[in-house]
Design a protein around this motif. Structure first.
Motif, PDB file in Angstrom:
ATOM      1  N   GLY A  30       0.812  -1.211   0.000  1.00 27.38           N
ATOM      2  CA  GLY A  30       0.000   0.000   0.000  1.00 27.38           C
ATOM      3  C   GLY A  30       0.845   1.260   0.000  1.00 27.38           C
ATOM      4  N   LEU A  31       1.936   1.260   0.749  1.00 28.56           N
ATOM      5  CA  LEU A  31       2.834   2.418   0.753  1.00 28.56           C
ATOM      6  C   LEU A  31       3.542   2.567  -0.593  1.00 28.56           C
ATOM      7  CD1 LEU A  31       4.448   2.125   4.308  1.00 28.56           C
ATOM      8  CD2 LEU A  31       2.789   3.835   3.536  1.00 28.56           C
ATOM      9  N   LEU A  32       3.995   1.443  -1.163  1.00 26.71           N
ATOM     10  CA  LEU A  32       4.708   1.494  -2.431  1.00 26.71           C
ATOM     11  C   LEU A  32       3.829   2.005  -3.568  1.00 26.71           C
ATOM     12  CD1 LEU A  32       6.737  -1.859  -2.373  1.00 26.71           C
ATOM     13  CD2 LEU A  32       7.610   0.457  -2.008  1.00 26.71           C
ATOM     14  N   SER A  33       2.537   1.718  -3.497  1.00 27.70           N
ATOM     15  CA  SER A  33       1.633   2.144  -4.566  1.00 27.70           C
ATOM     16  C   SER A  33       0.886   3.436  -4.235  1.00 27.70           C
ATOM     17  CB  SER A  33       0.615   1.042  -4.866  1.00 27.70           C
ATOM     18  OG  SER A  33      -0.192   0.779  -3.714  1.00 27.70           O
ATOM     19  N   GLY A  34       0.544   3.640  -2.966  1.00 24.56           N
ATOM     20  CA  GLY A  34      -0.289   4.766  -2.593  1.00 24.56           C
ATOM     21  C   GLY A  34       0.449   6.090  -2.539  1.00 24.56           C
ATOM     22  N   VAL A  35       1.625   6.118  -1.918  1.00 21.44           N
ATOM     23  CA  VAL A  35       2.369   7.379  -1.795  1.00 21.44           C
ATOM     24  C   VAL A  35       2.746   7.942  -3.166  1.00 21.44           C
ATOM     25  CG1 VAL A  35       4.458   8.447  -0.884  1.00 21.44           C
ATOM     26  CG2 VAL A  35       3.185   6.805   0.517  1.00 21.44           C
ATOM     27  N   PRO A  36       3.322   7.140  -4.087  1.00 20.45           N
ATOM     28  CA  PRO A  36       3.625   7.703  -5.415  1.00 20.45           C
ATOM     29  C   PRO A  36       2.390   8.174  -6.179  1.00 20.45           C
ATOM     30  CG  PRO A  36       4.856   5.678  -5.063  1.00 20.45           C
ATOM     31  CD  PRO A  36       3.863   5.775  -3.946  1.00 20.45           C
TER      32      PRO A  36
ATOM     33  N   VAL B 159       1.385  -2.095 -10.711  1.00 19.56           N
ATOM     34  CA  VAL B 159       0.068  -2.295 -11.328  1.00 19.56           C
ATOM     35  C   VAL B 159      -0.980  -1.439 -10.622  1.00 19.56           C
ATOM     36  CG1 VAL B 159      -1.678  -3.994 -11.939  1.00 19.56           C
ATOM     37  CG2 VAL B 159       0.735  -4.646 -11.951  1.00 19.56           C
ATOM     38  N   VAL B 160      -0.951  -1.442  -9.308  1.00 18.24           N
ATOM     39  CA  VAL B 160      -1.926  -0.650  -8.547  1.00 18.24           C
ATOM     40  C   VAL B 160      -1.730   0.837  -8.818  1.00 18.24           C
ATOM     41  CG1 VAL B 160      -2.785  -0.144  -6.234  1.00 18.24           C
ATOM     42  CG2 VAL B 160      -2.014  -2.453  -6.784  1.00 18.24           C
ATOM     43  N   PHE B 161      -0.477   1.269  -8.844  1.00 21.13           N
ATOM     44  CA  PHE B 161      -0.188   2.682  -9.127  1.00 21.13           C
ATOM     45  C   PHE B 161      -0.724   3.068 -10.496  1.00 21.13           C
ATOM     46  CE2 PHE B 161       2.612   5.521 -11.501  1.00 21.13           C
ATOM     47  CZ  PHE B 161       2.537   6.674 -10.732  1.00 21.13           C
TER      48      PHE B 161
ATOM     49  N   MET C  76      -5.756  -1.342   1.714  1.00 22.33           N
ATOM     50  CA  MET C  76      -5.849  -2.311   2.811  1.00 22.33           C
ATOM     51  C   MET C  76      -6.719  -3.510   2.434  1.00 22.33           C
ATOM     52  SD  MET C  76      -3.906  -1.405   5.265  1.00 22.33           S
ATOM     53  CE  MET C  76      -4.504  -2.410   6.613  1.00 22.33           C
ATOM     54  N   GLN C  77      -7.551  -3.353   1.395  1.00 21.89           N
ATOM     55  CA  GLN C  77      -8.379  -4.463   0.909  1.00 21.89           C
ATOM     56  C   GLN C  77      -7.858  -5.028  -0.410  1.00 21.89           C
ATOM     57  OE1 GLN C  77     -12.834  -3.811   1.727  1.00 21.89           O
ATOM     58  NE2 GLN C  77     -12.071  -1.724   1.560  1.00 21.89           N
ATOM     59  N   LEU C  78      -6.603  -4.785  -0.717  1.00 16.82           N
ATOM     60  CA  LEU C  78      -6.029  -5.187  -1.996  1.00 16.82           C
ATOM     61  C   LEU C  78      -6.125  -6.699  -2.185  1.00 16.82           C
ATOM     62  CD1 LEU C  78      -4.563  -3.888  -4.405  1.00 16.82           C
ATOM     63  CD2 LEU C  78      -2.412  -4.433  -3.269  1.00 16.82           C
ATOM     64  N   PHE C  79      -6.688  -7.096  -3.328  1.00 16.40           N
ATOM     65  CA  PHE C  79      -6.889  -8.527  -3.570  1.00 16.40           C
ATOM     66  C   PHE C  79      -6.652  -8.917  -5.037  1.00 16.40           C
ATOM     67  CE2 PHE C  79      -9.605 -12.090  -4.841  1.00 16.40           C
ATOM     68  CZ  PHE C  79      -9.194 -13.065  -3.947  1.00 16.40           C
ATOM     69  N   GLU C  80      -7.308  -8.232  -5.967  1.00 14.54           N
ATOM     70  CA  GLU C  80      -7.326  -8.688  -7.360  1.00 14.54           C
ATOM     71  C   GLU C  80      -5.936  -8.728  -7.973  1.00 14.54           C
ATOM     72  OE1 GLU C  80     -10.072  -5.520  -8.258  1.00 14.54           O
ATOM     73  OE2 GLU C  80     -11.497  -6.991  -9.048  1.00 14.54           O
ATOM     74  N   GLU C  81      -5.190  -7.616  -7.864  1.00 14.29           N
ATOM     75  CA  GLU C  81      -3.896  -7.532  -8.547  1.00 14.29           C
ATOM     76  C   GLU C  81      -2.899  -8.580  -8.041  1.00 14.29           C
ATOM     77  OE1 GLU C  81      -5.576  -5.053  -7.351  1.00 14.29           O
ATOM     78  OE2 GLU C  81      -5.951  -3.604  -8.964  1.00 14.29           O
ATOM     79  N   PRO C  82      -2.655  -8.676  -6.726  1.00 12.95           N
ATOM     80  CA  PRO C  82      -1.701  -9.708  -6.279  1.00 12.95           C
ATOM     81  C   PRO C  82      -2.208 -11.130  -6.500  1.00 12.95           C
ATOM     82  CG  PRO C  82      -2.718  -8.627  -4.398  1.00 12.95           C
ATOM     83  CD  PRO C  82      -3.099  -7.842  -5.606  1.00 12.95           C
TER      84      PRO C  82
ATOM     85  N   ALA D 204      -9.943  -4.801 -13.873  1.00  7.81           N
ATOM     86  CA  ALA D 204      -8.707  -5.077 -13.140  1.00  7.81           C
ATOM     87  C   ALA D 204      -8.082  -6.386 -13.592  1.00  7.81           C
ATOM     88  CB  ALA D 204      -8.983  -5.111 -11.648  1.00  7.81           C
ATOM     89  N   VAL D 205      -8.916  -7.352 -13.958  1.00  6.84           N
ATOM     90  CA  VAL D 205      -8.395  -8.639 -14.422  1.00  6.84           C
ATOM     91  C   VAL D 205      -7.631  -8.457 -15.724  1.00  6.84           C
ATOM     92  CG1 VAL D 205      -9.032 -10.955 -15.173  1.00  6.84           C
ATOM     93  CG2 VAL D 205     -10.263  -9.885 -13.280  1.00  6.84           C
ATOM     94  N   ALA D 206      -8.192  -7.696 -16.655  1.00  2.00           N
ATOM     95  CA  ALA D 206      -7.528  -7.479 -17.940  1.00  2.00           C
ATOM     96  C   ALA D 206      -6.206  -6.740 -17.748  1.00  2.00           C
ATOM     97  CB  ALA D 206      -8.442  -6.693 -18.873  1.00  2.00           C
ATOM     98  N   ILE D 207      -6.223  -5.713 -16.910  1.00  2.99           N
ATOM     99  CA  ILE D 207      -4.997  -4.943 -16.662  1.00  2.99           C
ATOM    100  C   ILE D 207      -3.925  -5.828 -16.051  1.00  2.99           C
ATOM    101  CG2 ILE D 207      -4.024  -3.090 -15.249  1.00  2.99           C
ATOM    102  CD1 ILE D 207      -6.629  -1.586 -15.603  1.00  2.99           C
ATOM    103  N   THR D 208      -4.289  -6.629 -15.081  1.00  6.18           N
ATOM    104  CA  THR D 208      -3.312  -7.462 -14.399  1.00  6.18           C
ATOM    105  C   THR D 208      -2.750  -8.529 -15.317  1.00  6.18           C
ATOM    106  OG1 THR D 208      -4.612  -7.107 -12.379  1.00  6.18           O
ATOM    107  CG2 THR D 208      -2.895  -8.774 -12.295  1.00  6.18           C
ATOM    108  N   ILE D 209      -3.578  -9.085 -16.191  1.00  6.74           N
ATOM    109  CA  ILE D 209      -3.092 -10.090 -17.145  1.00  6.74           C
ATOM    110  C   ILE D 209      -2.074  -9.464 -18.100  1.00  6.74           C
ATOM    111  CG2 ILE D 209      -3.767 -11.530 -19.091  1.00  6.74           C
ATOM    112  CD1 ILE D 209      -6.350 -12.160 -17.620  1.00  6.74           C
TER     113      ILE D 209
END
Length: 314
Positions: free
Chosen positions: A95-101, A182-184, A245-251, A136-141
């Protein structure tokens, strides 16, 4: 001649009228579908998960075959050796790696678009908003293909400059950065749109007065934009905290249910999912869900304190 009082007439029954129905019953009838659906798909699962948090239950045993264990599920999750703490640490780190940037890029970018690129603001906003509304599924793939060790574009570019291929999703120290990227990429445009809407609410007279006084672009940004954008920044940071804090799909899609090599991308939501639907321990999974809710609540309150009107100095 004696006077006889007239007999009292029976009370007339109120006849059904469409006007009376419109005034008294229609609002409840037309809003009832929302409350019915909310009670079935929102309120009941919430209360049922709270009930299960104090019980031991395997869903294959059927309803009613649960055992009351009190706070045992919570005690197990709060044990320092439990996997829940490891997953929570991974969640906060990603969350810090993706949220702060996200906000370090979105806020200045929104200011530049608002001040210098207004002519193309609509087109730029559309392009930036596309990743947010894309599946999100398409982006992550797609990112999974880019991260491929042998066929990925990233390693192909590294090979062109003479570097060895990188195992983006196999090295534990690189997996959190790969997921955070990916989240960023998916949410930075959303934050730009939020900040643009906040900038548009600031009166142009303030900037014009600052220009007359000789203020530079940096001074306008620091002493005008940032203070007046505080409510929007609070809203954007709150959404980032809750979402990360609810991150699920991407990882989950990038690394699988185990969180990749060494479980480096195993988030709290993934651990709860594995506990409930793979290990079939719904009571323990429910207890961890409520602990995660408590963690989100605490972080949201800290965010509220930091963005209070006096900056948390009262």
């Amino acid at each position: 001649m004696s006077y006889r009082a007239p007999l009292a007439r029976p009370a007339e029954r109120r006849r059904w009228s469409y006007t009376r129905f419109q005034q008294r019953l229609a609002p409840y009838v037309f809003t009832s579908p929302f409350f019915i659906l909310f009670a079935i798909f929102g309120l009941f699962p919430l209360l049922f998960s709270l009930f299960l948090a104090f019980h031991l239950w395997n869903p294959l045993d059927g309803l009613g075959n649960w055992k009351f264990v009190g706070f045992e599920n919570f005690q197990l999750a709060l044990d320092a050796r439990d996997q829940f703490w490891v997953a929570l640490k991974h969640t906060v780190w990603i969350g810090l790696l993706s949220g702060v940037p996200q906000h370090l890029v979105a806020l200045p970018l929104a200011f530049v678009i608002h001040q210098f690129l207004r002519r193309w603001q609509g087109a730029i906003s559309t392009v930036l908003f596309l990743p947010y509304i894309t599946s999100a599924v398409a982006i992550t793939i797609v990112f999974g293909m880019l991260y491929s060790e042998r066929l990925g574009l990233l390693n192909y570019v590294l090979g062109l400059v003479g570097l060895d291929p990188v195992r983006w999703l196999a090295q534990p120290e690189l997996v959190p950065y790969s997921v955070a990227t990916v989240v960023f990429w998916r949410y930075v445009g959303w934050n730009v749109i939020l900040y643009l809407s906040g900038l548009q609410a600031i009166s142009e007279d303030v900037y014009e007065a600052a220009t007359v006084d000789g203020a530079s672009a940096w001074q306008k940004f620091r002493f005008i934009t940032l203070p007046l954008l505080r409510p929007m920044m609070f809203y954007a940071f709150t959404l980032t905290i809750v979402g990360n804090m609810q991150l699920f799909e991407e990882p989950f899609i990038l690394t699988g249910q185990g969180g990749g090599s060494g479980g480096a991308a195993l988030t709290s939501a993934m651990h709860i999912f594995n506990t409930g639907f793979r290990d079939l321990d719904m009571g323990y999974a429910s207890a961890m869900s409520w602990l995660l809710f408590l963690a989100i609540f605490v972080l949201s309150m800290v965010n509220n304190y930091l963005f209070s009107r006096d900056g948390g100095r009262s």
